[in-house]
Design a protein around this motif. Structure first.
Motif, PDB file in Angstrom:
ATOM      1  N   LEU A  72     -55.213  24.494  49.163  1.00  0.00           N
ATOM      2  CA  LEU A  72     -56.211  23.512  49.628  1.00  0.00           C
ATOM      3  C   LEU A  72     -55.785  23.039  51.013  1.00  0.00           C
ATOM      4  O   LEU A  72     -54.848  22.250  51.154  1.00  0.00           O
ATOM      5  CB  LEU A  72     -56.305  22.339  48.644  1.00  0.00           C
ATOM      6  N   ASN A  73     -56.452  23.606  52.029  1.00  0.00           N
ATOM      7  CA  ASN A  73     -56.202  23.197  53.415  1.00  0.00           C
ATOM      8  C   ASN A  73     -57.277  22.202  53.813  1.00  0.00           C
ATOM      9  O   ASN A  73     -58.441  22.565  54.014  1.00  0.00           O
ATOM     10  CB  ASN A  73     -56.227  24.419  54.333  1.00  0.00           C
ATOM     11  N   LEU A  74     -56.865  20.925  53.901  1.00  0.00           N
ATOM     12  CA  LEU A  74     -57.805  19.848  54.218  1.00  0.00           C
ATOM     13  C   LEU A  74     -57.727  19.480  55.696  1.00  0.00           C
ATOM     14  O   LEU A  74     -56.644  19.554  56.299  1.00  0.00           O
ATOM     15  CB  LEU A  74     -57.472  18.603  53.402  1.00  0.00           C
ATOM     16  N   VAL A  75     -58.855  19.049  56.226  1.00  0.00           N
ATOM     17  CA  VAL A  75     -58.870  18.473  57.566  1.00  0.00           C
ATOM     18  C   VAL A  75     -59.556  17.115  57.490  1.00  0.00           C
ATOM     19  O   VAL A  75     -60.403  16.878  56.627  1.00  0.00           O
ATOM     20  CB  VAL A  75     -59.595  19.377  58.586  1.00  0.00           C
ATOM     21  N   ALA A  76     -59.164  16.224  58.397  1.00  0.00           N
ATOM     22  CA  ALA A  76     -59.853  14.950  58.586  1.00  0.00           C
ATOM     23  C   ALA A  76     -60.649  15.089  59.878  1.00  0.00           C
ATOM     24  O   ALA A  76     -60.100  15.511  60.904  1.00  0.00           O
ATOM     25  CB  ALA A  76     -58.838  13.809  58.692  1.00  0.00           C
ATOM     26  N   VAL A  77     -61.936  14.761  59.801  1.00  0.00           N
ATOM     27  CA  VAL A  77     -62.854  15.026  60.920  1.00  0.00           C
ATOM     28  C   VAL A  77     -63.521  13.718  61.330  1.00  0.00           C
ATOM     29  O   VAL A  77     -64.035  12.985  60.468  1.00  0.00           O
ATOM     30  CB  VAL A  77     -63.942  16.040  60.483  1.00  0.00           C
ATOM     31  N   ASP A  78     -63.512  13.427  62.634  1.00  0.00           N
ATOM     32  CA  ASP A  78     -64.164  12.181  63.063  1.00  0.00           C
ATOM     33  C   ASP A  78     -65.660  12.414  63.294  1.00  0.00           C
ATOM     34  O   ASP A  78     -66.160  13.538  63.121  1.00  0.00           O
ATOM     35  CB  ASP A  78     -63.455  11.556  64.271  1.00  0.00           C
TER      36      ASP A  78
END
Ligand code: COA
Length: 159
Positions: free
Chosen positions: A59-65
């Motif tokens: 599970l490769n998560l990103v936080a996106v603005d």
């Protein structure tokens, strides 16, 4: 500004690599991979991270603005029968509002739901990360040898 946490998607390998490089340049002491090693990695490494997320193996998560910029990341990978949380980083401008907690919590929940214990480590002296992980229910596991460059191993158990 609102930040959304979600899995990295196909076509985002270059953006995933760039946010990883920002993390390593910003916080070299928090990670074991030297930035030059990450710079040299072919884009196929990041494409495979996304593909393995699509397959449900990692599970490769990103936080996106709100502008679509990646401002954080974290990954859950299989590790000695457990899930290991790695690469946790949040852009300094976005810290202190729960993004780090959401990244780690999402991976821990993904692991625990599948009946797999979840492991996370900190580098020596990273007390703020340690506090965050303790708050999320991770407990020190002195019986597990820390991987190279890590200090404390913490585990959240599935049962
Ligand atoms: C550790 C890290 C991921 C936390 O991300 P975050 O989005 O700030 O996390 P949260 O907002 O959920 O909680 C962070 C804590 O810092 C506090 N905080 C408040 N304002 C803050 C600010 N401006 N900057 C940093 N922390 C702040 C939070 O209240 C919370 O309290 P705690 O230290 O008592 O637990 C982030 O600081 C980071 O990327 N650090 C550098 C890389 C790193 O250490 N990664 C972890 C490797 S093990």
């Amino acid at each position: 500004m609102g930040v959304t946490v979600r899995p990295a998607e196909e076509g985002e390998a270059e953006a995933l690599k760039q946010v990883r490089l920002r993390a390593l340049r910003d916080s070299p002491d928090a990670f074991t991979q030297p930035v030059v090693a990450a710079e040299a990695e072919p884009i196929a490494v990041y494409e495979e991270r996304i593909a393995s997320t699509v397959r449900g193996e990692t599970l490769n998560l990103v936080a996106v603005d709100e502008s679509g910029t990646f401002v954080g990341l974290a990954a859950g990978i299989p590790w000695e029968g457990r899930t290991r949380v790695v690469s946790v980083w949040v852009d300094p401008a976005c810290r202190g509002s729960g993004v780090g907690a959401e990244l780690v919590e999402r991976i821990a929940a993904w692991s625990i739901e599948r009946g797999i214990d979840c492991q996370i480590e900190t580098a020596p002296g990273n007390d703020s990360a340690l506090r965050l992980y303790r708050r999320l229910g991770f407990e020190p596991a002195p019986d597990i040898d820390p991987p190279d460059g890590c200090d404390v191993v913490l585990i959240r158990r599935s049962a």
